[in-house]
Design a protein around this motif. Structure first.
Motif, PDB file in Angstrom:
ATOM      1  N   GLY A 129      42.425  50.270  42.271  1.00  0.00           N
ATOM      2  CA  GLY A 129      43.746  50.670  41.786  1.00  0.00           C
ATOM      3  C   GLY A 129      44.630  49.476  41.505  1.00  0.00           C
ATOM      4  N   ARG A 130      44.601  48.494  42.411  1.00  0.00           N
ATOM      5  CA  ARG A 130      45.381  47.272  42.191  1.00  0.00           C
ATOM      6  C   ARG A 130      44.869  46.509  40.987  1.00  0.00           C
ATOM      7  NH1 ARG A 130      45.640  44.892  48.140  1.00  0.00           N
ATOM      8  NH2 ARG A 130      43.614  45.869  48.078  1.00  0.00           N
ATOM      9  N   VAL A 169      43.359  47.741  38.336  1.00  0.00           N
ATOM     10  CA  VAL A 169      43.762  48.460  37.128  1.00  0.00           C
ATOM     11  C   VAL A 169      45.234  48.209  36.833  1.00  0.00           C
ATOM     12  CG1 VAL A 169      44.148  50.760  36.156  1.00  0.00           C
ATOM     13  CG2 VAL A 169      41.978  50.223  37.277  1.00  0.00           C
ATOM     14  N   ARG A 170      46.078  48.295  37.839  1.00  0.00           N
ATOM     15  CA  ARG A 170      47.512  48.052  37.618  1.00  0.00           C
ATOM     16  C   ARG A 170      47.748  46.633  37.128  1.00  0.00           C
ATOM     17  NH1 ARG A 170      47.632  51.151  42.182  1.00  0.00           N
ATOM     18  NH2 ARG A 170      47.933  49.385  43.569  1.00  0.00           N
ATOM     19  N   ARG A 171      47.049  45.667  37.708  1.00  0.00           N
ATOM     20  CA  ARG A 171      47.238  44.274  37.295  1.00  0.00           C
ATOM     21  C   ARG A 171      46.788  44.060  35.857  1.00  0.00           C
ATOM     22  NH1 ARG A 171      43.477  40.758  39.838  1.00  0.00           N
ATOM     23  NH2 ARG A 171      42.537  40.461  37.832  1.00  0.00           N
ATOM     24  N   ASP A 216      46.482  46.354  33.526  1.00  0.00           N
ATOM     25  CA  ASP A 216      47.416  47.085  32.653  1.00  0.00           C
ATOM     26  C   ASP A 216      48.666  46.254  32.421  1.00  0.00           C
ATOM     27  OD1 ASP A 216      45.716  49.232  32.505  1.00  0.00           O
ATOM     28  OD2 ASP A 216      46.923  50.548  33.783  1.00  0.00           O
ATOM     29  N   TYR A 217      49.223  45.695  33.487  1.00  0.00           N
ATOM     30  CA  TYR A 217      50.433  44.881  33.382  1.00  0.00           C
ATOM     31  C   TYR A 217      50.177  43.659  32.498  1.00  0.00           C
ATOM     32  CZ  TYR A 217      54.285  41.824  34.582  1.00  0.00           C
ATOM     33  OH  TYR A 217      55.360  40.983  34.500  1.00  0.00           O
TER      34      TYR A 217
END
Length: 62
Positions: A18-19, A21-23, A25-26
């Motif tokens: 999850g981290r 993917v968020r990173r 994406d950002y």
């Protein structure tokens, strides 16, 4: 995919994905490439505060 031959590292544990993917994406969303796509497609990025302001200006339908 993990491959000792190709030297790829194993995928992160599920808790870390999850981290990751968020990173990623950002990183994309703040990249020059993303800005260019948004410009080409005439897309405006807004935050939730913008939506809240619009909603607060709409009369209550009751």
């Amino acid at each position: 995919m993990f491959s000792r031959v190709l030297g790829r590292s194993p995928p992160p544990p599920a808790a870390d994905s999850g981290r990751l993917v968020r990173r990623t994406d950002y990183e994309f969303l703040t990249s020059p490439q993303a800005r260019e796509v948004l410009r080409q497609e005439d897309i405006a990025v807004i935050d939730y505060r913008t939506i809240q302001r619009v909603w607060s200006q709409i009369d209550d339908p009751r």
